[in-house]
Design a protein around this motif. Structure first.
Motif, short mmCIF file in Angstrom:
data_model
loop_
_atom_site.label_atom_id
_atom_site.label_comp_id
_atom_site.label_asym_id
_atom_site.label_seq_id
_atom_site.Cartn_x
_atom_site.Cartn_y
_atom_site.Cartn_z
N PRO A 277 0.70 -1.28 0.03
CA PRO A 277 -0.05 -0.04 0.06
C PRO A 277 0.90 1.34 0.08
N ALA B 88 2.25 1.79 -3.60
CA ALA B 88 0.82 2.22 -4.30
C ALA B 88 0.89 3.66 -4.22
N ALA B 89 0.71 3.98 -2.98
CA ALA B 89 0.03 5.44 -2.68
C ALA B 89 1.18 6.27 -3.20
N VAL C 193 0.46 6.78 -6.95
CA VAL C 193 -0.59 7.56 -7.27
C VAL C 193 -0.18 9.09 -7.66
N ARG D 6 0.73 6.02 -14.03
CA ARG D 6 -0.62 6.27 -13.13
C ARG D 6 -1.71 5.59 -13.84
N THR E 170 -4.14 -2.07 -10.35
CA THR E 170 -4.53 -2.02 -8.85
C THR E 170 -5.72 -2.95 -8.57
N ASP F 275 -6.31 -2.26 -5.11
CA ASP F 275 -6.48 -1.64 -3.89
C ASP F 275 -7.71 -0.63 -4.13
N ASP G 181 -8.62 2.03 -2.10
CA ASP G 181 -8.20 3.25 -1.78
C ASP G 181 -7.24 3.99 -2.95
N VAL G 182 -6.61 2.90 -3.51
CA VAL G 182 -6.03 3.49 -4.77
C VAL G 182 -6.77 3.88 -5.95
#
Length: 262
Positions: free
Chosen positions: A137, A140-141, A144, A152, A159, A161, A163-164
């Motif tokens: 995570p 990944a963040a 972003v 991106r 992804t 995730d 949240d992503v």
């Protein structure tokens, strides 16, 4: 028998004979680790590459090959799942892009290697990282906010995730949202928002890639873009009754495509 004993025991047999003989020795599962270490210093790059590809090669054989002057040899080490993390950390900084990219696909690549990839100036290397299924995570963040829209976009497409995905929905670059439109892990609400995206390419990617709710499909039947309606008519995920409705589209091209697919 005596000759075979020489091959198994030392460097004399490993460095003697023609290239074909040494290559056969490098590929032979019965060849000892001692001989493989000798063959790692062979004058032929073909022989050294054969050693580099062996998953049973000892670390003493692979380590010098990470600095081999031949790119193909280093790339073979970078792909070898038995290559140590220490050697992968060296290879992920290699001057040759093909070697660096090979590291990204190595199953032995761990978080420490991925952290180096995330900070690499090589955009393609970061893009390969963005496509990693089990991406941490934190990394990944970081991606972003990557400076490259391509990175991106690749993150958006691959992804898992949530949240992503949520963060990338707010990305101002259309190609990033286009990547999200192709991602089957978006929510119903996110797909509905993408179905109303102002950029045609995003809506086209969406109707070609994922199933949409009836309300979104009905809205897209009247999409202002012929390109979107044609994509719907060709899409394998659009229900038959929607294609039947498109067969009555006022645009002749849309109608023809829809009729051809029904």
């Amino acid at each position: 028998m005596g000759k075979r004993q020489d091959v198994g025991d030392g460097s004399a047999a490993a460095t003697g004979g023609g290239v074909d003989a040494r290559l056969a020795l490098a590929r032979d599962p019965a060849t000892t680790h001692v001989t493989l270490i000798d063959l790692a210093a062979d004058p032929s790059a073909v022989v050294r590459k054969a050693v580099a590809t062996r998953t049973d090669a000892p670390a003493q054989a692979l380590r010098p090959l990470t600095r081999d002057h031949d790119r193909h040899v280093r790339e073979a080490v970078a792909r070898n799942p038995s290559t140590s993390v220490g050697n992968l950390l060296r290879l992920v900084k290699d001057a040759d892009r093909w070697v660096r990219w090979a590291v990204a696909g190595n199953p032995a690549c761990d978080e420490s290697v991925r952290r180096v990839m995330a900070e690499a100036p090589d955009k393609e290397l970061r893009g390969l990282l963005a496509e990693t299924r089990e991406l941490e995570p934190e990394l990944a963040a970081r991606l972003v906010g990557d400076v490259s829209p391509e990175v991106r976009e690749r993150l958006a497409t691959h992804t898992h995730d949530p949240d992503v995905i949520t963060a990338l929905m707010a990305d101002r670059t259309a190609r990033v949202r286009k990547g999200l439109a192709r991602n089957p892990r978006t929510t119903t609400a996110q797909r509905s928002a993408l179905a109303q995206d102002p950029v045609v390419d995003v809506r086209v990617a969406l109707v070609l890639a994922v199933e949409l709710d009836e309300v979104d499909l009905r809205r897209l039947l009247d999409d202002r873009s012929v390109q979107v309606r044609v994509a719907m008519a060709r899409s394998g995920v659009v229900p038959a009754h929607i294609r039947q409705a498109l067969a009555r589209d006022p645009d002749e091209m849309v109608a023809d495509v829809a009729r051809a697919g029904t």
